[in-house]
Design an enzyme around this catalytic site. Structure first.
Site, PDB file in Angstrom:
ATOM      1  CG  ASP A  31      -3.361  -2.650   4.345  1.00  0.00           C
ATOM      2  OD1 ASP A  31      -2.645  -1.822   4.944  1.00  0.00           O
ATOM      3  OD2 ASP A  31      -4.561  -2.474   4.087  1.00  0.00           O
ATOM      4  CB  ILE A  77      -1.489  -0.235   9.627  1.00  0.00           C
ATOM      5  CG1 ILE A  77      -0.150  -0.295  10.365  1.00  0.00           C
ATOM      6  CG2 ILE A  77      -2.635  -0.035  10.617  1.00  0.00           C
ATOM      7  CD1 ILE A  77       0.099   0.902  11.299  1.00  0.00           C
ATOM      8  CG  ASP A  78      -7.076  -3.345   6.333  1.00  0.00           C
ATOM      9  OD1 ASP A  78      -7.180  -2.315   5.637  1.00  0.00           O
ATOM     10  OD2 ASP A  78      -8.000  -4.171   6.449  1.00  0.00           O
ATOM     11  CG  ASP A  90      -7.949  -2.294   1.825  1.00  0.00           C
ATOM     12  OD1 ASP A  90      -7.227  -1.918   2.754  1.00  0.00           O
ATOM     13  OD2 ASP A  90      -8.427  -1.513   0.971  1.00  0.00           O
ATOM     14  CD  GLU A  95      -2.677   1.370   2.500  1.00  0.00           C
ATOM     15  OE1 GLU A  95      -2.605   0.530   3.410  1.00  0.00           O
ATOM     16  OE2 GLU A  95      -3.520   2.287   2.478  1.00  0.00           O
ATOM     17  CB  THR A 146      -4.191   3.824   8.860  1.00  0.00           C
ATOM     18  OG1 THR A 146      -3.392   2.839   8.218  1.00  0.00           O
ATOM     19  CG2 THR A 146      -3.304   4.963   9.324  1.00  0.00           C
TER      20      THR A 146
HETATM   21  O1  LIG Z   1      -6.059   2.539   4.661  1.00  0.00           O
HETATM   22  P1  LIG Z   1      -6.138   1.308   5.492  1.00  0.00           P
HETATM   23  O2  LIG Z   1      -6.190   1.558   6.933  1.00  0.00           O
HETATM   24  O3  LIG Z   1      -5.110   0.313   5.082  1.00  0.00           O
HETATM   25  O4  LIG Z   1      -7.453   0.549   5.039  1.00  0.00           O
HETATM   26  C1  LIG Z   1      -8.639   0.465   5.789  1.00  0.00           C
HETATM   27  C2  LIG Z   1      -9.867   0.687   4.965  1.00  0.00           C
HETATM   28  O5  LIG Z   1     -10.258   2.036   5.031  1.00  0.00           O
HETATM   29  O6  LIG Z   1      -9.677   0.401   3.617  1.00  0.00           O
HETATM   30  C3  LIG Z   1     -10.892   0.000   3.056  1.00  0.00           C
HETATM   31  C4  LIG Z   1     -11.366   1.000   2.057  1.00  0.00           C
HETATM   32  O7  LIG Z   1     -10.343   1.443   1.240  1.00  0.00           O
HETATM   33  C5  LIG Z   1     -11.840  -0.186   4.200  1.00  0.00           C
HETATM   34  O8  LIG Z   1     -12.464  -1.367   4.169  1.00  0.00           O
HETATM   35  C6  LIG Z   1     -10.996  -0.159   5.405  1.00  0.00           C
HETATM   36  O9  LIG Z   1     -11.705   0.322   6.472  1.00  0.00           O
HETATM   37 MG   LIG Z   2      -6.143  -1.233   4.186  1.00  0.00          MG
HETATM   38 MG   LIG Z   3      -3.117   0.248   5.316  1.00  0.00          MG
END
Ligand SMILES: O=P(O)(O)OC[C@@]1(O)O[C@H](CO)[C@@H](O)[C@@H]1O
Ligand SMILES: [Mg+2]
Ligand SMILES: [Mg+2]
Length: 284
Positions: free
Chosen positions: A90, A92-93, A220, A70, A95
């Protein structure tokens, strides 16, 4: 017969655990936030540090492998999935959750060869849950096998979804229209963990029947897709066709019946694909 990718999978689990420790430490001391495409598209030094940690450690062990990460894509790397073994990361999924100490944050590592998922690791690091899957080998949480819910009636289901980071009014209207249709089926509940990877692991665990979203990115969902399918679930596009990881649209459900019920209620739209090349800049 020995498993060709066992070594790589063991490394993914170890590095996800180490990354999770880093995330937990940073949660106590360092949550300074920066923005990417908009004021609600957040990134922290920890996202970048974790992605670098994973990529460097994998590169040392598997120098011929490729990466889609990412934060590397945000820094201008291409987002192409080829037949070469590729780690889709990813760091940190969730953030936004991390920044607010909302307790669902995952490190997500998918591994693809010939565009097919071979193994997956999602570490929900604040819950200390290590979700893993091996193609044809089942899905697990902390070593315990996972199985999706056997519910066939959408009216007795919990559905997970997210609102994403797109605040374009037309897109938000469609998101709300879909949500309204689904709520009024009626379903028993709608939930949002704030991370696609954990929402999908909840489907794999049988806690929610389905998760859908338009606006996700390949990093994601790359890992959690295998965790859902190895737990007996199905993946579908929001229009009912085959899922395309670069399309930024997904339904992950316990079975086809529930997924097809959602297809009927979702107002679909098509965000810019993840594999769209960035616009050419002419230097005259
Ligand atoms: O940006 P991050 O934290 O890695 O991704 C988290 C997120 O916003 O990505 C998806 C939408 O893009 C959502 O399902 C999720 O909540
Ligand atoms: Mg994510
Ligand atoms: Mg992320």
């Amino acid at each position: 017969m020995s498993d060709l990718w066992q070594n790589a999978m063991d490394h993914a689990v170890a590095i996800a655990r180490k990354s999770g420790e880093l995330v937990r430490e940073a949660l106590r001391d360092d949550r300074k936030v920066m923005t990417k495409s908009s004021s609600i598209d957040l990134v922290t030094k920890t996202d970048q540090k974790v992605e670098q940690l994973i990529i460097q450690s994998v590169r040392e062990k598997f120098p011929s492998h490729r990466f889609i990460g990412e934060e590397s894509v945000a820094a201008g790397e291409t987002c192409d999935l080829t037949d070469t073994p590729t780690w889709i990361i990813d760091p940190i999924d969730g953030t936004t959750n991390f920044v607010h100490a909302f307790p669902f944050v995952a490190v997500s590592i998918g591994f693809y060869v010939n565009k097919q998922s071979e193994f997956a690791v999602v570490f929900s690091c604040l819950e200390d849950k290590m979700f893993t899957a091996r193609r044809g080998g089942g899905a697990f949480c902390n070593g315990e096998p996972l199985q999706v819910s056997d519910q066939e009636d959408v009216r007795q289901s919990i559905i997970a979804t997210e609102f994403g980071s797109n605040r374009d009014v037309e897109a938000v209207d469609k998101i709300f229209s879909s949500l309204r249709n689904i709520l009024c089926l009626p379903v028993q509940g709608v939930r949002s963990a704030g991370t696609a990877a954990i929402n999908m692991c909840l489907v794999a665990s049988g806690c929610v029947e389905a998760y859908y979203e338009i606006g996700v990115h390949v990093w994601d969902v790359a890992a959690a897709s295998l965790i859902v399918s190895e737990a007996g679930g199905v993946l579908m596009d929001v229009d009912g066709g085959a899922v395309d990881l670069m399309s930024r649209r997904i339904i992950a459900a316990n079975n086809r019946t529930i997924a097809e019920n959602l297809v009927k209620e979702i107002e679909s739209f098509s965000p810019t694909r993840d594999d769209t090349p960035p616009p050419q800049v002419n230097h005259y």
